[in-house]
Design a protein around this motif. Structure first.
Motif, PDB file in Angstrom:
ATOM      1  N   PHE A  11       6.150   1.967   3.338  1.00 30.15           N
ATOM      2  CA  PHE A  11       6.028   2.195   1.909  1.00 30.15           C
ATOM      3  C   PHE A  11       5.318   0.997   1.306  1.00 30.15           C
ATOM      4  O   PHE A  11       5.803  -0.135   1.383  1.00 30.15           O
ATOM      5  CB  PHE A  11       7.406   2.368   1.264  1.00 30.15           C
ATOM      6  N   LEU A  12       4.137   1.232   0.722  1.00 31.80           N
ATOM      7  CA  LEU A  12       3.411   0.183   0.010  1.00 31.80           C
ATOM      8  C   LEU A  12       3.800   0.264  -1.460  1.00 31.80           C
ATOM      9  O   LEU A  12       3.710   1.319  -2.080  1.00 31.80           O
ATOM     10  CB  LEU A  12       1.899   0.344   0.189  1.00 31.80           C
ATOM     11  N   HIS A  63       0.617   4.432  15.602  1.00 34.41           N
ATOM     12  CA  HIS A  63       0.143   4.360  14.218  1.00 34.41           C
ATOM     13  C   HIS A  63       1.330   4.434  13.270  1.00 34.41           C
ATOM     14  O   HIS A  63       2.258   5.204  13.497  1.00 34.41           O
ATOM     15  CB  HIS A  63      -0.812   5.524  13.939  1.00 34.41           C
ATOM     16  N   PHE A  64       1.293   3.632  12.198  1.00 32.79           N
ATOM     17  CA  PHE A  64       2.295   3.716  11.138  1.00 32.79           C
ATOM     18  C   PHE A  64       1.656   4.412   9.938  1.00 32.79           C
ATOM     19  O   PHE A  64       0.580   4.018   9.487  1.00 32.79           O
ATOM     20  CB  PHE A  64       2.777   2.319  10.728  1.00 32.79           C
ATOM     21  N   THR A  65       2.294   5.447   9.448  1.00 32.76           N
ATOM     22  CA  THR A  65       1.820   6.180   8.273  1.00 32.76           C
ATOM     23  C   THR A  65       2.181   5.395   7.026  1.00 32.76           C
ATOM     24  O   THR A  65       3.305   4.908   6.899  1.00 32.76           O
ATOM     25  CB  THR A  65       2.457   7.581   8.222  1.00 32.76           C
ATOM     26  N   VAL A 130      -4.402   4.512   1.671  1.00 30.82           N
ATOM     27  CA  VAL A 130      -3.025   4.907   1.953  1.00 30.82           C
ATOM     28  C   VAL A 130      -3.049   6.357   2.436  1.00 30.82           C
ATOM     29  O   VAL A 130      -3.778   7.193   1.902  1.00 30.82           O
ATOM     30  CB  VAL A 130      -2.163   4.752   0.676  1.00 30.82           C
ATOM     31  N   ASP A 131      -2.250   6.648   3.455  1.00 31.63           N
ATOM     32  CA  ASP A 131      -2.233   7.994   4.046  1.00 31.63           C
ATOM     33  C   ASP A 131      -1.720   9.058   3.090  1.00 31.63           C
ATOM     34  O   ASP A 131      -2.302  10.139   2.983  1.00 31.63           O
ATOM     35  CB  ASP A 131      -1.360   8.020   5.317  1.00 31.63           C
ATOM     36  N   ARG A 132      -0.599   8.780   2.422  1.00 34.91           N
ATOM     37  CA  ARG A 132       0.017   9.754   1.524  1.00 34.91           C
ATOM     38  C   ARG A 132       0.319   9.083   0.194  1.00 34.91           C
ATOM     39  O   ARG A 132       1.082   8.115   0.156  1.00 34.91           O
ATOM     40  CB  ARG A 132       1.335  10.291   2.106  1.00 34.91           C
ATOM     41  N   ILE A 133      -0.271   9.589  -0.864  1.00 38.13           N
ATOM     42  CA  ILE A 133      -0.044   9.059  -2.207  1.00 38.13           C
ATOM     43  C   ILE A 133       0.610  10.167  -3.035  1.00 38.13           C
ATOM     44  O   ILE A 133       0.115  11.297  -3.065  1.00 38.13           O
ATOM     45  CB  ILE A 133      -1.357   8.608  -2.874  1.00 38.13           C
ATOM     46  N   PHE A 134       1.698   9.821  -3.686  1.00 37.19           N
ATOM     47  CA  PHE A 134       2.409  10.768  -4.529  1.00 37.19           C
ATOM     48  C   PHE A 134       2.348  10.314  -5.976  1.00 37.19           C
ATOM     49  O   PHE A 134       2.340   9.120  -6.263  1.00 37.19           O
ATOM     50  CB  PHE A 134       3.884  10.874  -4.101  1.00 37.19           C
ATOM     51  N   ARG A 135       2.329  11.292  -6.865  1.00 39.31           N
ATOM     52  CA  ARG A 135       2.366  10.976  -8.294  1.00 39.31           C
ATOM     53  C   ARG A 135       3.757  10.462  -8.675  1.00 39.31           C
ATOM     54  O   ARG A 135       4.766  11.097  -8.355  1.00 39.31           O
ATOM     55  CB  ARG A 135       2.052  12.215  -9.133  1.00 39.31           C
ATOM     56  N   TYR A 136       3.790   9.338  -9.363  1.00 41.68           N
ATOM     57  CA  TYR A 136       5.032   8.775  -9.882  1.00 41.68           C
ATOM     58  C   TYR A 136       5.750   9.800 -10.758  1.00 41.68           C
ATOM     59  O   TYR A 136       6.976   9.891 -10.738  1.00 41.68           O
ATOM     60  CB  TYR A 136       4.693   7.510 -10.673  1.00 41.68           C
ATOM     61  N   GLU A 137       4.975  10.587 -11.498  1.00 42.96           N
ATOM     62  CA  GLU A 137       5.541  11.568 -12.413  1.00 42.96           C
ATOM     63  C   GLU A 137       6.125  12.787 -11.694  1.00 42.96           C
ATOM     64  O   GLU A 137       6.800  13.604 -12.315  1.00 42.96           O
ATOM     65  CB  GLU A 137       4.475  12.015 -13.430  1.00 42.96           C
ATOM     66  N   ASP A 138       5.885  12.902 -10.389  1.00 43.96           N
ATOM     67  CA  ASP A 138       6.457  13.986  -9.597  1.00 43.96           C
ATOM     68  C   ASP A 138       7.354  13.386  -8.515  1.00 43.96           C
ATOM     69  O   ASP A 138       7.125  13.558  -7.313  1.00 43.96           O
ATOM     70  CB  ASP A 138       5.356  14.845  -8.983  1.00 43.96           C
TER      71      ASP A 138
END
Length: 192
Positions: A11-12, A63-65, A130-138
């Protein structure tokens, strides 16, 4: 930054996008939690892939996601303003208006955002984003992802909430800010 060794997940911590709440909730599950100094806690995609991922890959041959959160761009700048406003209130200083803060941000964004500049640069800078980026609002989408990846139910606390403030902008300043954050808006729009 949180590293989950067995799950090969990192987690970045995007500043001003819920990273403290995520770290509080997930630190007990992480193999390694980097919380200080801020430069390491908030390692961006480029720094992670340049320095940390090669070390992890060398140790595991795997690999680290990477996963991170992104906040709606205008709201991200508003959050930085409220963060600075809180500091000004702690020091009994006169608080600057949001309009003035944004003008200063447009002049030198990295000065007001602890060297970050923009979320797009943080999340996609360098050769590997970054491999997976999520919206903070979701947040439910993000926590569902973590529930499945980490095989446990995640509940995030609401902490580190800055004070309310007037965050209105003149149309001209908002237009300039939207132009300066064009890459952020494009990245944010691409997140499903």
């Amino acid at each position: 930054m949180l590293i989950f060794w067995d799950q090969r997940l990192v987690f970045l911590a995007t500043p001003k996008a819920g990273s403290t709440a995520v770290e509080v909730a997930l630190e007990p599950l992480a193999s390694l939690a980097v919380q200080r100094p801020p430069e390491m806690k908030h390692a961006d995609a480029a720094g992670f892939h340049r320095h940390i991922h090669p070390w992890l890959t060398e140790m595991t041959s795997d690999h680290f996601t990477t996963v991170a959160l992104m906040r709606e761009p205008l709201d991200w700048v508003r959050s930085w303003y409220r963060f600075h406003l809180r500091d000004a209130q702690d020091q009994d200083a006169d608080a600057e208006r949001f309009e003035d803060f944004v003008q200063a941000y447009l002049g030198d964004s990295k000065t007001l955002t602890q060297g970050i500049g923009t979320q797009a640069a943080f999340l996609t800078g360098g050769d590997i984003p970054v491999d997976r980026i999520f919206r903070y609002e979701d947040m439910p989408a993000f926590t569902n992802f973590l529930d499945e990846w980490l095989d446990c139910e995640i509940s995030l606390p609401r902490i580190n909430v800055p004070p309310a403030a007037d965050v209105s902008l003149s149309p001209g300043t908002e237009a300039s800010l939207r132009q300066a954050l064009a890459a952020d808006f494009a990245l944010y729009a691409s997140l499903v």
